[in-house]
Design a protein around this motif. Structure first.
Motif, mmCIF file in Angstrom:
data_model
loop_
_atom_site.group_PDB
_atom_site.id
_atom_site.type_symbol
_atom_site.label_atom_id
_atom_site.label_comp_id
_atom_site.label_asym_id
_atom_site.label_seq_id
_atom_site.Cartn_x
_atom_site.Cartn_y
_atom_site.Cartn_z
ATOM 1 N N VAL A 222 23.315 -6.819 -56.593
ATOM 2 C CA VAL A 222 21.990 -6.257 -56.842
ATOM 3 C C VAL A 222 22.022 -4.850 -56.269
ATOM 4 O O VAL A 222 22.031 -4.670 -55.058
ATOM 5 C CB VAL A 222 20.875 -7.088 -56.184
ATOM 6 C CG1 VAL A 222 19.515 -6.448 -56.451
ATOM 7 C CG2 VAL A 222 20.902 -8.516 -56.690
ATOM 8 N N GLU A 225 18.021 -1.917 -55.480
ATOM 9 C CA GLU A 225 16.725 -2.605 -55.507
ATOM 10 C C GLU A 225 16.626 -3.515 -54.289
ATOM 11 O O GLU A 225 17.409 -4.448 -54.138
ATOM 12 C CB GLU A 225 16.606 -3.415 -56.788
ATOM 13 C CG GLU A 225 15.184 -3.499 -57.357
ATOM 14 C CD GLU A 225 14.226 -4.294 -56.478
ATOM 15 O OE1 GLU A 225 14.700 -5.264 -55.840
ATOM 16 O OE2 GLU A 225 13.041 -3.950 -56.432
ATOM 17 N N MET A 228 14.366 -7.455 -54.703
ATOM 18 C CA MET A 228 15.101 -8.483 -55.424
ATOM 19 C C MET A 228 16.254 -9.024 -54.584
ATOM 20 O O MET A 228 16.476 -10.231 -54.491
ATOM 21 C CB MET A 228 15.627 -7.925 -56.747
ATOM 22 C CG MET A 228 16.223 -8.970 -57.674
ATOM 23 S SD MET A 228 16.981 -8.221 -59.132
ATOM 24 C CE MET A 228 15.611 -7.247 -59.770
ATOM 25 N N ASP A 231 14.820 -11.142 -51.680
ATOM 26 C CA ASP A 231 14.239 -12.385 -52.177
ATOM 27 C C ASP A 231 15.331 -13.385 -52.538
ATOM 28 O O ASP A 231 15.245 -14.575 -52.190
ATOM 29 C CB ASP A 231 13.366 -12.094 -53.398
ATOM 30 C CG ASP A 231 12.629 -13.328 -53.885
ATOM 31 O OD1 ASP A 231 11.889 -13.927 -53.082
ATOM 32 O OD2 ASP A 231 12.806 -13.699 -55.057
#
Length: 330
Positions: A222, A225, A228, A231
């Motif tokens: 990822v 960001e 995201m 999480d």
């Protein structure tokens, strides 16, 4: 050479066909075709090739399209300046930041900057650190907050040491290793975002080998960001090598745990980057001071002993100063 033709070429290559580009540009296809013929005559070569799948750039066409994209960006910036001026905002400062450090730092920085400098507008862009520095060189940012993988800054760019950050290994509170708090039997576990396209990648892998993880199963990246990544990490299936400064700010919100790692922590200092001439700019100096103060305050809160690790210098760093280790999500 008409600059509008360069913008039109960039649009054709972006859209993949003259038909789609003509709709986007609100021009007829014959007009657009004629403009490209004129541009090719001036360039002395073919700019793109047609096929049943659309158009494909030639090397010469890509160089011209790059200039067209730059012109488009400048025109967009002028439009934004005009819009801000109509609303009484006469000065903007553009900040680029890595996603995690931005999530940890920029909320307080923005609030305090706008309180101290009500005449100033801010724009903030989150991206991967090595891309942010390239964008700074291209004139797309005024300040960048990011680690460094370079021995020294590029010509015309200064970097001011901000935080003597280090790397940590983190996972969600429900991860199998969270209870023991240490990396044991971690060969077969899953990792997220080791920056497989990052200039920091090799150093991260060396760090993992030094703490007993010779092979890391990376099944998810990822990049650029923060929310995201955090999480997904909080769901307890992955581990990640991330900025300790940022994660100590953000971990309570996402129920994350830091693993104990043997040996000394791996340094990955964070800098404030700017163009050399910006050091004399009042607004840039004000925002840089706010960034330094906020970083110092946050460090003192999460770890009082680290409060002295924030630098308050007016002069840029010189020479080699401990290049960072992982930056894709910093």
């Amino acid at each position: 050479m008409d600059p509008r033709h360069l913008v039109q070429l960039a649009t054709i290559l972006e859209k993949g066909s003259i038909t789609q580009a003509s709709k986007h540009l609100h021009l007829t296809q014959p007009t657009l075709t004629h403009n490209m013929q004129t541009l090719e005559m001036q360039a002395g070569g073919t700019l793109f090739e047609r096929s049943r799948h659309g158009v494909r750039s030639t090397p010469l066409g890509e160089m011209f399209a790059r200039e067209g994209r730059a012109i488009s960006r400048r025109l967009q910036e002028v439009a934004e300046v005009t819009a801000r001026h109509r609303h009484g905002i006469h000065r903007q400062l553009r900040i680029g930041t890595g996603p995690l450090v931005g999530a940890a730092l920029l909320g307080d920085v923005v609030r305090e900057t706008l309180l101290r400098c009500p005449e100033l507008a801010l724009s903030v862009q989150s991206d991967r650190p090595h891309l942010l520095v390239e964008q700074l060189i291209d004139g797309r940012h005024d300040l960048v907050i990011a680690p460094s993988w370079l021995e020294r800054p590029p010509p015309g760019i200064e970097r001011l040491p901000l935080i003597d950050d280090v790397l940590g290994v983190f996972c969600g509170a429900t991860h199998p290793l969270a209870a023991q708090g240490a990396l044991k039997n971690a060969d077969d576990l899953r990792w997220i975002s080791l920056g497989s396209t990052s200039p920091f990648d090799q150093e991260v892998r060396e760090m993992l080998r030094s703490v007993g993880v010779p092979r890391a199963r990376v099944d998810l990246a990822v990049m650029g960001e923060a929310f995201m990544l955090l999480d997904i990490l909080s769901q307890g299936q992955h581990l990640a090598v991330l900025s300790r400064f940022a994660l100590r700010q953000l971990a309570p919100r996402f129920a994350l745990v830091e693993m104990a790692t043997p040996g000394a922590a791996k340094p990955r200092p964070i800098y404030v980057w700017c163009r050399s001439e910006a050091l004399e700019d009042r607004a840039t100096a004000q925002v840089t001071a706010v960034v330094q103060e906020v970083a110092a305050r946050q460090l003192a809160r999460i770890h009082p002993a680290l409060g002295q690790a924030v630098h308050h210098r007016a002069a840029p760093a010189k020479g080699s100063d401990g290049a960072g280790l992982n930056g894709e999500n910093v």
